[in-house]
Design an enzyme around this catalytic site. Sequence first.
Site, PDB file in Angstrom:
ATOM      1  N   PRO A 167      -9.278  15.397  -2.056  1.00  0.00           N
ATOM      2  CA  PRO A 167      -7.987  15.458  -1.945  1.00  0.00           C
ATOM      3  C   PRO A 167      -6.456  14.475  -2.950  1.00  0.00           C
ATOM      4  O   PRO A 167      -6.932  13.962  -3.524  1.00  0.00           O
ATOM      5  CB  PRO A 167      -8.273  13.813  -1.066  1.00  0.00           C
ATOM      6  CG  PRO A 167      -9.914  14.009  -0.343  1.00  0.00           C
ATOM      7  CD  PRO A 167     -10.268  15.273  -1.783  1.00  0.00           C
TER       8      PRO A 167
ATOM      9  N   ARG B 113      -0.887  -1.262   8.694  1.00  0.00           N
ATOM     10  CA  ARG B 113      -0.003  -0.186   9.482  1.00  0.00           C
ATOM     11  C   ARG B 113      -1.914   0.789   9.873  1.00  0.00           C
ATOM     12  O   ARG B 113      -1.559   0.824  11.308  1.00  0.00           O
ATOM     13  CB  ARG B 113       0.860   0.507   9.181  1.00  0.00           C
ATOM     14  CG  ARG B 113       1.446  -0.582   9.279  1.00  0.00           C
ATOM     15  CD  ARG B 113       2.888   0.147   9.252  1.00  0.00           C
ATOM     16  NE  ARG B 113       3.798   1.200  10.221  1.00  0.00           N
ATOM     17  CZ  ARG B 113       4.143   1.880  10.086  1.00  0.00           C
ATOM     18  NH1 ARG B 113       5.309   2.478   8.645  1.00  0.00           N
ATOM     19  NH2 ARG B 113       4.286   2.680  11.700  1.00  0.00           N
TER      20      ARG B 113
ATOM     21  N   LYS C  34      -3.877  17.283   1.592  1.00  0.00           N
ATOM     22  CA  LYS C  34      -4.488  15.664   1.602  1.00  0.00           C
ATOM     23  C   LYS C  34      -4.792  15.957   3.072  1.00  0.00           C
ATOM     24  O   LYS C  34      -5.980  15.371   2.127  1.00  0.00           O
ATOM     25  CB  LYS C  34      -4.112  15.527   0.675  1.00  0.00           C
ATOM     26  CG  LYS C  34      -3.811  14.078   0.612  1.00  0.00           C
ATOM     27  CD  LYS C  34      -4.140  13.326   0.631  1.00  0.00           C
ATOM     28  CE  LYS C  34      -4.309  11.462   0.480  1.00  0.00           C
ATOM     29  NZ  LYS C  34      -3.610  10.531   0.064  1.00  0.00           N
TER      30      LYS C  34
END
Length: 731
Positions: free
Chosen positions: A638, A517, A621
Amino acid sequence: MSSSLGRTRRRASPYFPSPVASSAAVSNISAETAEKETGAKSNGKRKLKGQKPSASTKKKKQAKVKVERTKSFEPKWWGNVINDGSEYPPVHTLILGTHPSIASLSKNEMYGHPLNAFWYLAGDAIGFRRSAAVSPTTGKPYVYYHDHLRYDDGHILEYSQQLERIVAKGFAMWDIVAECEREGSLDQDILEEKPNQIREFCEGTLNNIKESSSVKRIVIANGTTGSKFFVKHFTEWFIDGRLCAASDDMSQRAFKTVMNKQRKANGNIASKEDNGVIEVVCLPGVSPAAAKFTYLEKRAAWEAGCFGPGLKDFEKWQSNKQQSTFDTPEKQQITTPKRERSPARKTPASSPKEPAFRILSSSISKLAQENEWIDLDVSPQELRPSSTLTNGQCFNWMVVETEESPDAINSPRQSAWGTHDAQEWIGPLGDRVLSIKETPTTTLFRVLHGPTEGTKEYLQQYFRLETPLTPLYEEWSKADTRLKKIAAAIPGVRILRQAPLECMFSFICSSNNNIPRITKMLSSFRETYGSFMMDIPISSSAANDDDSLSIFSFPTLDSLANASEGDLRAMGLGYRAKFIIGTRDLLQTSGGEEFLLNLRSNDDCQAVQDELIKFSGIGRKVADCVALFSLDQDDSIPVDIHVQHIASRDYDPTVLGQAKSLTPTIYKRVGDLFRSRFPNRAGWAHSLLFVAELPSFRSVLPLDMVKEMDEWKKHEQEQKAKQKMEKKKEG
């Protein structure tokens, strides 16, 4: 149908009326004012025992005082909330409120009152949290909800995100009353009402919305009061034998009279087991005025009558998606509408299910034949594109197949993600389109579009080849025996130096998303606002003739200047559209991309994170991804679920404590574990460990390590299942 959800201003829908209210009704109101309008506080004792107008409404009616009519929202379902070309289940559950409250209309949100239980109940069932309702008097959260919610502040979603989350699982929401006269927000004060076309929606005849014709249950969200309005306007639907009362006591009582009419008319009572019969469920009201039930009682009832069976339907659809079955005709399995593409830009013809495409090396070799392969002069120990371009730090590369094979790539826009076994990739990089090839001894590149001069130096900077990797591998291996095994199995994992603007917008799109996506979103983003660069040939399994795919550069701030949130939503970006627009606007006032480039000279990764989280849609993040992958912040870590697993499994089992989510304190604590163990470029070491957690790299890891990872994962799943069972027993 284009989505207009989650915005303060809504475009008029060609199918449904927009909510209209008096100026008093839509004025900004506080939670305290809204409480007064509902006639209930969080600990109110009021019970709704009938549908009798209040004394004030009677007086108004007797005095013939005109109360301005209000209109409900349009129905919310995935077809008009999400527009990203992905496949979603036919609507299985339609949740019906009675009519929007003043608070809902003023905020343009369904169930918008801060004390309405609906979004708290939905979040507890589906896995998110609405922000706690705060008393304007005390400034503290209302204990009524706050002490019982399953998810903490780390799972808070805004309204548009909540809406996308619930409709993506096959739920839809609407109101029984389309328009009415009402002073205040109580259902019992509704006068001169007109119903919405609910039967047409459920039967798929409302403006040809056939996707919703698989509704299995209608849930009345406002208890017996809402049920009375439903029966009043849809008695014939019951008598036709197409509706039946749910088997629970509350529903049986609410619909007893109309079901007796059904028995008298047809000689029997319809059952949900009968083909085409929709079950109607009456549940405890979510309105703050419905104080008869505690929050825990409401949650139990809603999970039994609405979210539990609805999520089972969704899971069944998911498991059978490959066979396109969901107890409905095959034609129901559709995808959201895809926007039409400009005929000037050649792209593969779309279909309900995209055929498999391949980008073949033999076809790419015919492009720009005047440009030969050039050696980057880098050893496998210093760079392996198969480990660097495929691990999720970038989204602009596509895999190139070396020969015809049945293992075709499903889409030409599929990221290089997961293609560890490939040897060639193609993608746009700045003003160039490049092909990258990995050989056993080095890495090669070829320019397919754009300037050839300076490309080698450009790629050396992109791959950060000025930083020797072999000494770092050796240093990290001394600090961690597990990393030493990974380093031997996966050489050449480097951190890229990407263009900051592209990296920033790409990772905003990555929020609550998956790689396919993300890649699809960014492809549409490039095509709409970037510059056309070239067409590349692709081979389609759907036709004998070859087709082509257009490649576009990444948009600039200038090319995005006139973009609107609505435009980005229409491209499928969903709630992230607002973040893109907000970040664009703040960047323009902060100095543009130059502001981001200047952050490269800041040697304090925490300070860089603090600067980045000021931008819309960027949490810690995403900020650390942008910092590490584009701003040379080599100690940024992250932290996601994989990194949490590494930290608690390999370094400190107590690092998460009893926290249910990643709070800022725990986020920093996890990062510090890596920074203390790997003082030299901790972010690079963390990325090597992260790569080993990805499924596409399992085959190259030592068997004992894979076994250890699987056993730990199984243990974690068992612990979570145990905790879940304990919570259910508690309440």
